[in-house]
Write an enzyme that holds these catalytic residues in place. Structure first.
Site, short mmCIF file in Angstrom:
data_model
loop_
_atom_site.label_atom_id
_atom_site.label_comp_id
_atom_site.label_asym_id
_atom_site.label_seq_id
_atom_site.Cartn_x
_atom_site.Cartn_y
_atom_site.Cartn_z
N LYS A 3 65.24 47.22 145.40
CA LYS A 3 64.65 48.05 146.46
C LYS A 3 64.61 47.25 147.76
O LYS A 3 64.11 46.13 147.80
CB LYS A 3 63.22 48.47 146.09
CG LYS A 3 63.19 49.71 145.22
CD LYS A 3 61.79 50.01 144.76
CE LYS A 3 61.06 50.92 145.70
NZ LYS A 3 59.70 51.23 145.20
C1 E4P Z 1 58.14 54.24 144.74
O1 E4P Z 1 59.27 53.85 144.85
C2 E4P Z 1 57.13 54.06 145.80
O2 E4P Z 1 56.94 52.71 146.05
C3 E4P Z 1 55.85 54.74 145.43
O3 E4P Z 1 56.14 56.05 144.96
C4 E4P Z 1 54.86 54.81 146.58
O4 E4P Z 1 53.78 55.63 146.22
P1 E4P Z 1 52.39 55.64 147.03
O5 E4P Z 1 52.66 56.23 148.37
O6 E4P Z 1 51.49 56.50 146.21
O7 E4P Z 1 51.94 54.21 147.12
#
Ligand code: E4P
Length: 218
Positions: free
Chosen positions: A83
């Site tokens: 990522k």
């Molecule tokens: C996934 O890739 C993201 O990091 C995650 O869904 C973020 O979620 P949040 O906005 O609830 O922290």
């Protein structure tokens, strides 16, 4: 539609995996920090039993730092996806890593333009954050729908991971957009299969069955 589990908690993944609902896992630095375990140990454990992509995020902000980190993370397992946060430096890293055959997921996407840039740079996945857009009064699901339209229109192979999913209605609306993947926190999953009318129906059937059996045994 594919479901990823948005967690770094191994027990949570194993529980949902038993139901055949886990096509992959996403983590981020916040989720890793909650586990209080070494990053590499957690990611390798998850990547070892999940049959699908397992996302691990870089923390460097410069392209060179991201590339170095990404090479290290990618070496932790064949199914690791790196990522990379959306930024100019991030796009440079994605482009270089794609040429090396390392798959990336561009995260923190909040506009169609950002998603388009990431796809063009070579990202295998893009992650629009639905809940966080809703938090600032925008429509996160609408962004997912628009990104889907753009990816299809121009024939990008980049898959859309609808992220920051907060509730059942999010998931149902995301499914209607045709998004490739939704990444869902473990706490949300039970809400996807529970329904008060189902519980009421089971109670009613069991009560009627007991009464019927009593009548038969008279
Ligand atoms: C996934 O890739 C993201 O990091 C995650 O869904 C973020 O979620 P949040 O906005 O609830 O922290």
């Amino acid at each position: 539609m594919k479901f990823f589990l948005d967690t770094a908690n191994v027990e949570e993944i194993r529980r949902i995996e038993k139901l055949g609902l886990v096509d992959g896992v996403t983590t981020n630095p916040t989720l890793i920090s909650k586990e209080g375990r070494p990053f590499k140990e957690v990611i390798q454990e998850i990547a070892g039993f999940v049959d699908g992509p397992v996302n691990a995020e870089v923390v460097g902000l410069k392209a060179e730092e991201m590339i170095t980190e990404a090479r290290k993370l990618a070496a932790w397992g064949d199914n690791i996806i790196v990522k990379i946060p959306m930024s100019e430096e991030g796009l440079e890293a994605v482009h270089a890593l794609t040429k090396e055959g390392i798959k990336t997921n561009v995260t923190l996407v909040f506009s169609v333009a950002q998603g388009l840039m990431a796809a063009k740079a070579g990202a295998s996945f893009i992650s629009p954050f639905v809940g966080r857009l809703d938090d600032i009064g925008k429509d996160g699901v609408e962004l997912v729908a628009e990104l889907k339209q753009v990816m299809d229109e121009y024939g990008y192979k980049t898959e859309i991971i609808a992220a920051s999913v907060r509730h059942l209605q999010h998931l149902e609306s995301i499914a209607l957009t045709g998004a490739d993947i939704a990444t869902i926190p473990g706490s949300i999953f039970p809400k996807l299969w529970d329904h008060p009318l189902t519980d009421k129906g089971i109670d009613g059937f069991l009560k009627d069955w007991e009464a019927y059996e009593k009548g038969q045994n008279k």
